[in-house]
Design a protein around this motif. Structure first.
Motif, mmCIF file in Angstrom:
data_model
loop_
_atom_site.group_PDB
_atom_site.id
_atom_site.type_symbol
_atom_site.label_atom_id
_atom_site.label_comp_id
_atom_site.label_asym_id
_atom_site.label_seq_id
_atom_site.Cartn_x
_atom_site.Cartn_y
_atom_site.Cartn_z
ATOM 1 N N ASP A 162 1.668 -7.257 10.206
ATOM 2 C CA ASP A 162 1.610 -5.818 9.932
ATOM 3 C C ASP A 162 1.656 -5.008 11.222
ATOM 4 O O ASP A 162 2.169 -3.883 11.228
ATOM 5 C CB ASP A 162 0.347 -5.498 9.130
ATOM 6 N N LEU B 111 -4.928 -7.248 5.573
ATOM 7 C CA LEU B 111 -4.120 -6.854 6.723
ATOM 8 C C LEU B 111 -3.906 -8.040 7.653
ATOM 9 O O LEU B 111 -4.863 -8.688 8.069
ATOM 10 C CB LEU B 111 -4.804 -5.710 7.479
ATOM 11 N N ASP C 256 -10.123 3.271 1.183
ATOM 12 C CA ASP C 256 -9.870 1.927 0.673
ATOM 13 C C ASP C 256 -10.980 1.523 -0.288
ATOM 14 O O ASP C 256 -12.097 2.072 -0.231
ATOM 15 C CB ASP C 256 -9.792 0.924 1.824
ATOM 16 N N LYS D 127 0.818 -1.210 0.000
ATOM 17 C CA LYS D 127 0.000 0.000 0.000
ATOM 18 C C LYS D 127 0.854 1.263 0.000
ATOM 19 O O LYS D 127 0.506 2.269 -0.626
ATOM 20 C CB LYS D 127 -0.940 0.002 1.206
ATOM 21 N N PHE E 230 1.404 -1.417 4.934
ATOM 22 C CA PHE E 230 0.278 -0.847 5.661
ATOM 23 C C PHE E 230 0.699 0.137 6.747
ATOM 24 O O PHE E 230 -0.164 0.778 7.356
ATOM 25 C CB PHE E 230 -0.569 -1.972 6.295
#
Length: 340
Positions: free
Chosen positions: A216, A211, A91, A71, A176
């Motif tokens: 993350d 995610l 998103d 991202k 992320f």
């Protein structure tokens, strides 16, 4: 005297990074086109293996591609490529409240802010997994502790930016953790920002989150600590120096007592270790002081780059957005608009 030309309309760009969002991207694009009729909706595809591109094009979005996976890479490309006055980033999974976008844009323009964050209020339990909720609260608290102030939802992907924020932000993250980097950038340059509570819904059937709670989460934690080392070197290296100095003093006290009593130093290796720890502590502290000077210079350069762009101007387009926001506001989403 010739008549003055009318004010230019506000150029608004909606930015939607996407990866395998075939099930949701069509409705997401339609929702933002309905909420912001004059805006251009851009979908940046990040190597999707489904029909995301075809569905987005059919819904009326301008589709572009970013081959580097992550991202952060997509956001870097979007910020570099798109030219607009106001940027709305969300998103492509239909979880964010598109109807709140006019209100957020109007707030940004009317108050001449640089960022408005859509702080998420989940509408259903499935929208916000318990692990994500705990991780968000922990990371938000850590950011506030390290940098002095923070947002209530640092991981929200729903944000409205001014042009001067977008064009002065050097995106360095690849994944992320990009939202955390955005938040720290705004805090470090002391930009005028605000938050507004917005609804956050569950993904539609057939859409899955990309995610990973733990992977993350640790990447975001690592970024926060890295940014703390880079942006607060005196505190970071000063804490290391203090810990080393305390250890050195703890090792030295018995040696000093023995020396005062007998005039001898019986444990020479311990004395050498304490001396070495003291030297490293002093070096660490002065390294922090030197790096703080470097950081101050870098911050001044970033501030000048930020000031080279004008603030969002109040235009006829902004007035129209304000009217649209007043008509589109839902009672559930009017709470919690507050400056930071």
């Amino acid at each position: 005297m010739p008549d003055r030309s009318p004010e230019p309309s506000l150029r608004v760009a909606v930015l939607l990074p996407c990866y395998n969002e075939e099930a949701a991207i069509g409705r997401t694009v339609a929702a933002f086109r309905a909420a912001l009729p004059g805006a251009t909706v851009y979908v940046y595809d990040n190597n999707s293996r489904d029909r995301t591109v075809a569905v987005a094009e059919a819904a009326g979005a301008v589709v572009r591609r970013e081959r580097m996976q992550g991202k952060g890479h997509v956001v870097r490309r979007m910020f570099a490529d798109i030219d607009a006055d106001v940027y709305v980033m969300a998103d492509g999974d239909e979880t964010y409240e598109a109807a709140a976008a006019p209100r957020m844009v109007a707030t940004l323009v009317d108050e001449q802010l640089d960022m408005v964050v859509g702080a998420r209020r989940d509408e259903v339990e499935a929208a916000y997994r318990r692990g994500h909720r705990f991780g968000n609260a922990m990371l938000t608290g850590l950011l506030a502790w390290l940098f002095g102030r923070s947002f209530s939802d640092i991981l929200s992907g729903y944000r409205v930016f001014s042009r001067r924020f977008v064009k002065s932000f050097p995106v360095l993250s690849g994944g992320f953790e990009i939202e955390t980097e955005i938040s720290v950038h705004a805090l470090e340059l002391k930009m005028p920002v605000a938050e507004q509570v917005t609804a956050y819904g569950a993904r539609p059937e057939g859409s899955a989150s990309k995610l990973s709670t733990y992977r993350d989460g640790f990447r975001i934690l690592g970024l926060i600590l890295t940014l703390f080392r880079i942006e607060r070197p005196v505190l970071f290296f000063g804490a290391i120096a203090g810990a080393l100095l305390l250890l050195a003093v703890g090792l030295s006290i018995p040696l000093i007592i023995t020396y005062l009593d007998t005039g001898l130093v019986p444990r020479v290796p311990t004395a050498i270790l304490a001396t070495g720890l003291s030297i490293v502590a002093v070096l660490s502290f002065f390294a922090g002081l030197i790096l703080d000077t470097v950081v101050r210079g870098r911050r001044e350069v970033r501030r000048l780059a930020y000031l080279s762009h004008p603030a969002p101007a109040r235009t006829h387009g902004a007035s129209a957005l304000k009217s649209a926001a007043a008509g589109a506001m839902l009672p559930a989403s009017t709470e919690g608009s507050f400056p930071l």
